[in-house]
Every structure is written in structure tokens, then in C-alpha cells.
Design a protein around this motif. Structure first.
Motif, short mmCIF file in Angstrom:
data_model
loop_
_atom_site.label_atom_id
_atom_site.label_comp_id
_atom_site.label_asym_id
_atom_site.label_seq_id
_atom_site.Cartn_x
_atom_site.Cartn_y
_atom_site.Cartn_z
N LEU A 123 31.23 31.97 17.21
CA LEU A 123 31.18 31.15 18.42
C LEU A 123 32.51 30.43 18.64
O LEU A 123 32.98 30.32 19.79
N TYR A 124 33.13 29.97 17.55
CA TYR A 124 34.43 29.30 17.68
C TYR A 124 35.50 30.31 18.08
O TYR A 124 36.28 30.06 19.01
N ASP A 125 35.54 31.44 17.41
CA ASP A 125 36.57 32.44 17.69
C ASP A 125 36.46 33.01 19.10
O ASP A 125 37.47 33.39 19.71
N GLU A 126 35.24 33.06 19.63
CA GLU A 126 35.03 33.56 20.99
C GLU A 126 35.36 32.52 22.05
O GLU A 126 35.31 32.82 23.25
N GLY A 127 35.67 31.30 21.64
CA GLY A 127 36.02 30.25 22.59
C GLY A 127 34.83 29.57 23.24
O GLY A 127 34.99 28.89 24.26
N ARG A 128 33.66 29.69 22.63
CA ARG A 128 32.46 29.09 23.22
C ARG A 128 32.30 27.61 22.84
O ARG A 128 31.65 26.85 23.55
N ILE A 129 32.87 27.21 21.71
CA ILE A 129 32.72 25.82 21.24
C ILE A 129 34.06 25.19 20.88
O ILE A 129 34.11 24.05 20.43
N ASP A 130 35.17 25.92 21.05
CA ASP A 130 36.47 25.44 20.57
C ASP A 130 36.94 24.17 21.26
O ASP A 130 37.69 23.38 20.68
N VAL A 138 41.51 23.40 13.74
CA VAL A 138 40.41 23.90 12.91
C VAL A 138 40.91 24.98 11.94
O VAL A 138 41.65 25.89 12.33
N LEU A 139 40.45 24.87 10.69
CA LEU A 139 40.77 25.87 9.67
C LEU A 139 39.65 26.91 9.58
O LEU A 139 39.89 28.09 9.81
N PHE A 140 38.45 26.48 9.26
CA PHE A 140 37.31 27.40 9.23
C PHE A 140 36.03 26.59 9.31
O PHE A 140 36.03 25.37 9.13
N MET A 141 34.94 27.29 9.62
CA MET A 141 33.63 26.66 9.75
C MET A 141 32.63 27.34 8.83
O MET A 141 32.81 28.50 8.48
N MET A 260 37.51 33.61 9.60
CA MET A 260 36.29 34.21 9.11
C MET A 260 36.24 34.43 7.61
O MET A 260 35.19 34.24 6.98
N GLN A 261 37.36 34.83 6.99
CA GLN A 261 37.31 35.12 5.56
C GLN A 261 36.89 33.90 4.75
O GLN A 261 36.05 33.99 3.85
N TRP A 262 37.46 32.74 5.07
CA TRP A 262 37.08 31.53 4.32
C TRP A 262 35.70 31.03 4.74
O TRP A 262 34.99 30.41 3.94
N ALA A 263 35.30 31.30 5.98
CA ALA A 263 33.92 30.97 6.39
C ALA A 263 32.94 31.77 5.54
O ALA A 263 31.95 31.23 5.03
N LYS A 264 33.22 33.06 5.35
CA LYS A 264 32.34 33.90 4.54
C LYS A 264 32.36 33.47 3.07
O LYS A 264 31.32 33.45 2.41
N ASN A 265 33.55 33.14 2.56
CA ASN A 265 33.63 32.67 1.18
C ASN A 265 32.73 31.45 0.96
O ASN A 265 32.00 31.35 -0.03
#
Length: 340
Positions: A123-130, A138-141, A260-265
Motif C-alpha cells: 500500500l505504501y509503495d503503490e502510493g495509497r498511504i504515503d 520511511v524506511l520500511f513497514m 519490501m525486503q526488510w518488511a518481509k524480514n
């Protein structure tokens, strides 16, 4: 002559080391999780170590766990104002500031921490909540797994069993749902729960299994009802001024360790802790009730669905006409985000 050359070489080496030390930039990172927790060590300290290594030591991260630099509910504002360079906190601790992001907290959006982190980051990467984070970088969510109900003395089998119980709520969104179920929601940061429950200020709490382990709450709760009625969301973000002060090379290292990588981690770490937290309660002989498909369950469906509908309606009343669109986008993102 040789002595002079050797002396000059030594002075140049000292000067070079001094310049290198001066070139290193220290970033202060603030969060509320305990320093000895796997969340701190396997997510935040791991991120710090990676940034230091990939920057060749030009970036150093000073880690302040347990709210020692800024308290949980002040952490985001602390990054905005430069009290910290990096803050990791729950968006719900700043009530009403991240309304579209908190759609991911609604029942039925995410079934696990890896899935929740993936959906939120999409949602953040798509610009829906940025736009809700325009004042920081922002670093990651990421998210917890589903939050359940844990009580000290009450075996909660249906919503009516919550009547009059003082239950710690993680956010206003979850608090409204608890209120719909007849509970009396009480707001407080996670580090304060243990003492409040120990002293009888609250009768129970809403938390994922991970939090029960990290904050030692399985020591106090004897009954657990697995009805997934919320997911708590988090953001790891950086002071925009701190980011802008970095060199282009240093910014590139930060950018390479964002997204995304750190979000997944983070999601994977939380999932492992969820498993360990439940196992801890099982081994202690606690009573654990599991509510399958709560949005289809005759007892639990109405208060949960009312919570979803009421939250989206309130956002629309505030002029956030894209609330339904974001909600549908979150549900759609589930297909790209595995639940385990």
C-alpha cells in the motif's frame, strides 16, 4: 632523512584516521522493544549492522531500545523533530494521524505477520498511504500477527464474556471493536502493560502471541481466546533532515536497506515469535480457545463486521473518500502476500 619520512608517514596515517572518524555519521535509532528481545536483535540491530557494513563504516547506528531516547507514543514525533534520527513505532500510538494506514489493522485483512507486513508495504509503495508520512523518510513497514484476547481470570468464549472487563487496547481502532464487544478499553503503551495487569489496573489485553512472549505477559494471563480482530502496524522511519544531511553514497545505502525486503524480514521474525509465544502458553497449561473464521462465526461476526464498517464510515466522514478503495486494495494485496 628516513626518520623524517617515517614521521611524516605516521602523521599522514593519523590524519587519515582522524578524517575517517570525522566522516562517519552516527544515527540515533529509537524504539520501545526490550534490548534483549529478538525483535530488537534480529530486526533493528541487524538492520543497523547491515547499514554500517555496507557503508564501510561511514554510517554508524546507535540503538536506543526500551524507550530510552523517546517514549513509544512520542517516537514518531521525535523523528519529525530530530530528537532521534530513526524511530520505530506503532502508528496507532499517535491516534488519528495515520487513518488510511490503519485500515490494515482491521479484522480479516492479514492472517499473519509476514502477510500483514507485505500488504502494508505494498500500500505504501503503490502510493495509497504515503501522504501520511510526508514529514519523515520511511524506511520500511511491518505488522504483528493477529491480535487476540488474553485475560488473567476470565475464560472468554463469546463476546458477552468481555462485558465490563478492563482490556488494554493497542489502538483506537481495536478499542472500538472491543467496545462493541462490551469490554472497557484502556489505552497504554506496550511496556506499561505488565505492571498494570500485575496491579489489577486491567483484567486483560489484546495482543498477538509475539507480544505475550516479548513482554513476559504469559506470566500473568491464564486464558487466551484466539479471535483475530486486529493486526498492529508499525513504521521504521527516518528524520527527513537527517536523511537529507547524508551524502549521496550514504543515502544509497539507506535506500538499499529500505522497502519490501526488510518488511518481509520483520514479518518472519514476528511469525517465529508468535509460534514461540503460543507454545509458551501451551506448556504452562493455559486455557486456549480458538475461534475459526470469526467473520463467519455467529457469535463474533457482528461485532467484528461492525468494527470494520464503522471505521471505514468514519474515515469517509472525515473526507477520506479513498478509504473503501484502500480497504479493497489491502484485500486484493493478500493474493500477492502469502500468509506464512
Amino acid at each position: 632523512m628516513h626518520r623524517k619520512l617515517a614521521c611524516c608517514a605516521l602523521m599522514l596515517a593519523i590524519a587519515g584516521a582522524s578524517l575517517s572518524a570525522q566522516a562517519a555519521t552516527t544515527l540515533r535509532m529509537s524504539h520501545f522493544w526490550p534490548g534483549a528481545s529478538a525483535i530488537n536483535e534480529d530486526i533493528f540491530q541487524a538492520w543497523a549492522d547491515t547499514v554500517e557494513e555496507e557503508s564501510g563504516g561511514e554510517l554508524r547506528v546507535q540503538n536506543f531500545p526500551s524507550g530510552t531516547l523517546s517514549k513509544a507514543d512520542d517516537a514518531y514525533e521525535g523523528a519529525v523533530n530530530g530528537i532521534s534520527d530513526i524511530a520505530i513505532t506503532a502508528q496507532g500510538y499517535t491516534a488519528g494521524r495515520f487513518p488510511l494506514s490503519q485500515i490494515v489493522e482491521l479484522p480479516g485483512v492479514a492472517d499473519s505477520a509476514p502477510q500483514g507486513a507485505c500488504i502494508l508495504q505494498i500500500l505504501y509503495d503503490e502510493g495509497r498511504i504515503d501522504q501520511e508520512y510526508d514529514d519523515t523518510h520511511v524506511l520500511f513497514m511491518f505488522t504483528t500477527g493477529p491480535g487476540y484476547i488474553h485475560t488473567k481470570d476470565t475464560d472468554v468464549q463469546v463476546p458477552a464474556d468481555l462485558e465490563g472487563l478492563r482490556i488494554r487496547r493497542p489502538t483506537a481502532v481495536a478499542g472500538d471493536i472491543l467496545d462493541n464487544m462490551g469490554a472497557s478499553p484502556v489505552g497504554m503503551p506496550a511496556p506499561d502493560i505488565y505492571t498494570a495487569m500485575q496491579r489489577g489496573v486491567i483484567d486483560g489485553l489484546s495482543f498477538p502471541w509475539e507480544g505475550m512472549k516479548v513482554f513476559r505477559l504469559n506470566e500473568l494471563a491464564n486464558y487466551h481466546t484466539q479471535v483475530p480482530f486486529y493486526t498492529l502496524i508499525f513504521v521504521a522511519t527516518m528524520s527527513q533532515r537527517s536523511y537529507d544531511r547524508l551524502s549521496a553514497e550514504q543515502q544509497a545505502v539507506i535506500d538499499a536497506n529500505s522497502g519490501m525486503q526488510w518488511a518481509k524480514n520483520a514479518g518472519e521474525v514476528f511469525a517465529a515469535l508468535d509460534k514461540a509465544g503460543k507454545q509458551e502458553a501451551e506448556e504452562a497449561g493455559h486455557t486456549i480457545r480458538v475461534v475459526e473464521k470469526p467473520l463467519e462465526n455467529p457469535d463474533w461476526q457482528k461485532p467484528l463486521q461492525d468494527g470494520i464498517d464503522n471505521y471505514l464510515a468514519r474515515l469517509e466522514e472525515r473526507g477520506l473518500d479513498q478509504a473503501q478503495e484502500v480497504y479493497q486494495a489491502a484485500l486484493k494485496a493478500r493474493q500477492y502476500c502469502p500468509s506464512s
